[in-house]
Enzyme design. Sequence first.
Site, PDB file in Angstrom:
ATOM      1  N   CYS A 187       0.984  -1.296  -0.083  1.00 50.38           N
ATOM      2  CA  CYS A 187       0.118   0.078  -0.102  1.00 50.38           C
ATOM      3  C   CYS A 187       0.884   1.301   0.081  1.00 50.38           C
ATOM      4  O   CYS A 187       0.467   2.436  -0.196  1.00 50.38           O
ATOM      5  CB  CYS A 187      -1.023   0.018   1.205  1.00 50.38           C
ATOM      6  SG  CYS A 187      -1.965  -1.374   1.297  1.00 50.38           S
ATOM      7  N   HIS A 189      -2.975   7.282   2.899  1.00 53.02           N
ATOM      8  CA  HIS A 189      -3.378   5.939   2.469  1.00 53.02           C
ATOM      9  C   HIS A 189      -4.630   5.659   3.034  1.00 53.02           C
ATOM     10  O   HIS A 189      -4.854   5.803   4.337  1.00 53.02           O
ATOM     11  CB  HIS A 189      -2.466   4.897   2.870  1.00 53.02           C
ATOM     12  CG  HIS A 189      -2.983   3.587   2.772  1.00 53.02           C
ATOM     13  ND1 HIS A 189      -3.536   3.157   1.435  1.00 53.02           N
ATOM     14  CD2 HIS A 189      -2.785   2.452   3.575  1.00 53.02           C
ATOM     15  CE1 HIS A 189      -3.786   1.882   1.683  1.00 53.02           C
ATOM     16  NE2 HIS A 189      -3.470   1.507   2.781  1.00 53.02           N
ATOM     17  N   ASN A 204     -10.264   0.165   1.135  1.00 46.22           N
ATOM     18  CA  ASN A 204      -8.880   0.446   0.525  1.00 46.22           C
ATOM     19  C   ASN A 204      -8.407  -0.112  -0.736  1.00 46.22           C
ATOM     20  O   ASN A 204      -8.544  -1.697  -0.502  1.00 46.22           O
ATOM     21  CB  ASN A 204      -8.348  -0.470   1.892  1.00 46.22           C
ATOM     22  CG  ASN A 204      -6.819  -0.562   1.800  1.00 46.22           C
ATOM     23  OD1 ASN A 204      -6.171  -0.153   0.963  1.00 46.22           O
ATOM     24  ND2 ASN A 204      -6.107  -1.031   3.049  1.00 46.22           N
TER      25      ASN A 204
HETATM   26  O1  UT7 Z   1      -3.309  -1.430   3.863  1.00 47.37           O
HETATM   27  C1  UT7 Z   1      -3.692  -2.595   4.675  1.00 47.37           C
HETATM   28  C2  UT7 Z   1      -3.427  -2.369   6.080  1.00 47.37           C
HETATM   29  N1  UT7 Z   1      -4.513  -2.996   6.942  1.00 47.37           N
HETATM   30  C3  UT7 Z   1      -5.095  -2.276   7.857  1.00 47.37           C
HETATM   31  O2  UT7 Z   1      -5.096  -1.393   7.908  1.00 47.37           O
HETATM   32  C4  UT7 Z   1      -5.965  -3.007   8.632  1.00 47.37           C
HETATM   33  C5  UT7 Z   1      -5.589  -2.647  10.129  1.00 47.37           C
HETATM   34  N2  UT7 Z   1      -6.431  -3.162  11.048  1.00 47.37           N
HETATM   35  C6  UT7 Z   1      -7.812  -2.835  11.056  1.00 47.37           C
HETATM   36  O3  UT7 Z   1      -8.162  -1.894  10.501  1.00 47.37           O
HETATM   37  C7  UT7 Z   1      -8.897  -3.139  12.244  1.00 47.37           C
HETATM   38  O4  UT7 Z   1      -7.806  -4.392  13.022  1.00 47.37           O
HETATM   39  C8  UT7 Z   1      -9.587  -4.375  11.571  1.00 47.37           C
HETATM   40  C9  UT7 Z   1     -10.867  -3.292  10.973  1.00 47.37           C
HETATM   41  C10 UT7 Z   1      -9.196  -5.110  10.422  1.00 47.37           C
HETATM   42  C11 UT7 Z   1     -10.451  -5.011  12.789  1.00 47.37           C
HETATM   43  O5  UT7 Z   1     -10.943  -4.127  13.550  1.00 47.37           O
HETATM   44  P1  UT7 Z   1     -10.823  -4.620  15.327  1.00 47.37           P
HETATM   45  O6  UT7 Z   1     -11.509  -3.403  15.893  1.00 47.37           O
HETATM   46  O7  UT7 Z   1      -9.411  -4.906  15.249  1.00 47.37           O
HETATM   47  O8  UT7 Z   1     -11.616  -6.012  15.335  1.00 47.37           O
HETATM   48  P2  UT7 Z   1     -11.049  -7.412  15.990  1.00 47.37           P
HETATM   49  O9  UT7 Z   1     -10.370  -8.005  14.868  1.00 47.37           O
HETATM   50  O10 UT7 Z   1     -10.557  -7.146  17.088  1.00 47.37           O
HETATM   51  O11 UT7 Z   1     -12.264  -8.145  15.960  1.00 47.37           O
HETATM   52  C12 UT7 Z   1     -13.399  -7.414  17.055  1.00 47.37           C
HETATM   53  C13 UT7 Z   1     -14.675  -8.354  16.775  1.00 47.37           C
HETATM   54  C14 UT7 Z   1     -14.389  -9.972  16.646  1.00 47.37           C
HETATM   55  O12 UT7 Z   1     -15.500 -10.641  17.397  1.00 47.37           O
HETATM   56  P3  UT7 Z   1     -15.301 -10.995  18.881  1.00 47.37           P
HETATM   57  O13 UT7 Z   1     -14.193 -12.149  19.074  1.00 47.37           O
HETATM   58  O14 UT7 Z   1     -15.201  -9.761  19.865  1.00 47.37           O
HETATM   59  O15 UT7 Z   1     -16.726 -11.705  19.227  1.00 47.37           O
HETATM   60  C15 UT7 Z   1     -14.574 -10.194  15.298  1.00 47.37           C
HETATM   61  O16 UT7 Z   1     -14.658 -11.600  15.134  1.00 47.37           O
HETATM   62  O17 UT7 Z   1     -15.266  -8.109  15.665  1.00 47.37           O
HETATM   63  C16 UT7 Z   1     -15.544  -9.434  15.086  1.00 47.37           C
HETATM   64  N3  UT7 Z   1     -15.536  -9.182  13.362  1.00 47.37           N
HETATM   65  C17 UT7 Z   1     -16.464  -8.669  12.642  1.00 47.37           C
HETATM   66  N4  UT7 Z   1     -17.707  -8.638  12.782  1.00 47.37           N
HETATM   67  C18 UT7 Z   1     -18.667  -8.507  11.829  1.00 47.37           C
HETATM   68  C19 UT7 Z   1     -14.310  -8.876  12.775  1.00 47.37           C
HETATM   69  N5  UT7 Z   1     -14.553  -8.685  11.552  1.00 47.37           N
HETATM   70  C20 UT7 Z   1     -15.797  -8.631  11.130  1.00 47.37           C
HETATM   71  C21 UT7 Z   1     -16.884  -8.227  10.110  1.00 47.37           C
HETATM   72  N6  UT7 Z   1     -18.212  -8.066  10.828  1.00 47.37           N
HETATM   73  N7  UT7 Z   1     -16.409  -7.895   8.952  1.00 47.37           N
END
Ligand code: UT7
Length: 337
Positions: free
Chosen positions: A118, A264, A294
């Site tokens: 990216c 980005h 993204n």
């Molecule tokens: O250019 C590429 C670079 N990549 C990035 O910039 C990504 C950087 N990271 C992020 O943006 C965030 O970490 C994410 C958006 C990917 C995830 O957000 P988060 O607040 O870190 O969520 P998490 O992975 O800690 O998940 C929280 C909860 C989980 O459920 P439980 O275990 O708390 O019950 C996940 O299973 O959200 C759940 N979850 C979803 N729920 C509904 C994860 N993805 C989804 C989804 N829809 N799409």
Amino acid sequence: MAIEIVATGRYLPARRVTNDDLAKTMDTSDEWIRSHTGIGSRHIAADDEATSDLAYKAALDALKSLNPENPEAEAASLDLIVVATGSPDYYGFPSVACIIQDKLKAENAGAFDIQAACTGFVYALDAASSMLMNGDRKRALVVGADILTRITNWDDRATAVLFGDAAGAVILERTDAPSRGIGKRGLIRSILRAQGSGAQELKCARGGTRAPFKKGEVIDQPIHIYMNGRAVYNFAVKAFTDIMEQLLEAEGLTMNDIKKVVPHQANERIIQAAAKRMNIPEDKFFMNIERYANTSGATIPVALDEYARTGDLEKGDIIMMVGFGGGLTYGGCLVVW
Ligand code: UT7
């Protein structure tokens, strides 16, 4: 001498997919995606579109803004084509840059791809402008293009909802304006960094020479991106703020001197956290993640094109571009418009 951006362009594939559309086929919701990322929809390339098709259309859009009647004539004057992509038509060769060099009939242009995920567009801008500064070359086309949805793991909702496809382009030109001191113009400062120790947090692990597909192997998963979202998030907030502070310090500027940051577009919350850390208003950042998600190497040139076309940018305004991504890579640059 200065290296100025004399034209910008973009291309978004026709098919638009909303969060509600995704929620029909996976366990997610518009509410979750918006509140965790700021994304509302994304464009997804048609099955018969490859990365070079997007890159070519964005390049043509930029060439058209120089010469609406005859963009092809402008292509003939290109000395260099650099494409930033992490999802090329072919893993190996030919490069996307060579494919579009042929399509554009840019016979005098050298062409190659840059792979810095990216952050690729920021790397490509620096590489192309350095090459223009040091050689006989005068004009370069720099494109950021990706179709990450084709290497997305659609079984992993935490990454699948994040990506879209797009391409953005700029034309760089070496001009007689000064690149230093009063009246300076163009790309005045660039910082490129990498943190290879974090490589495992964001990777596309199959298909290359480390883990090639073998004869007779049953492939039950398409080649896809693995991401440790939390680790990348934490890295990104720090990378953003470090690069912004280093760019300002290197040029003796403050955020008040910057008209807009074109970042980005990975997650709106990363930008909010960086803005809070630096104590600057969120509207300093040009954002379009709500509409496009993204798009990897394409986010910065697409956002730059949209921003430039708002008419808000005036000659002499200073803008900052900042990116981060797989590698892990990060970097940014300052441009006097
Ligand atoms: O250019 C590429 C670079 N990549 C990035 O910039 C990504 C950087 N990271 C992020 O943006 C965030 O970490 C994410 C958006 C990917 C995830 O957000 P988060 O607040 O870190 O969520 P998490 O992975 O800690 O998940 C929280 C909860 C989980 O459920 P439980 O275990 O708390 O019950 C996940 O299973 O959200 C759940 N979850 C979803 N729920 C509904 C994860 N993805 C989804 C989804 N829809 N799409």
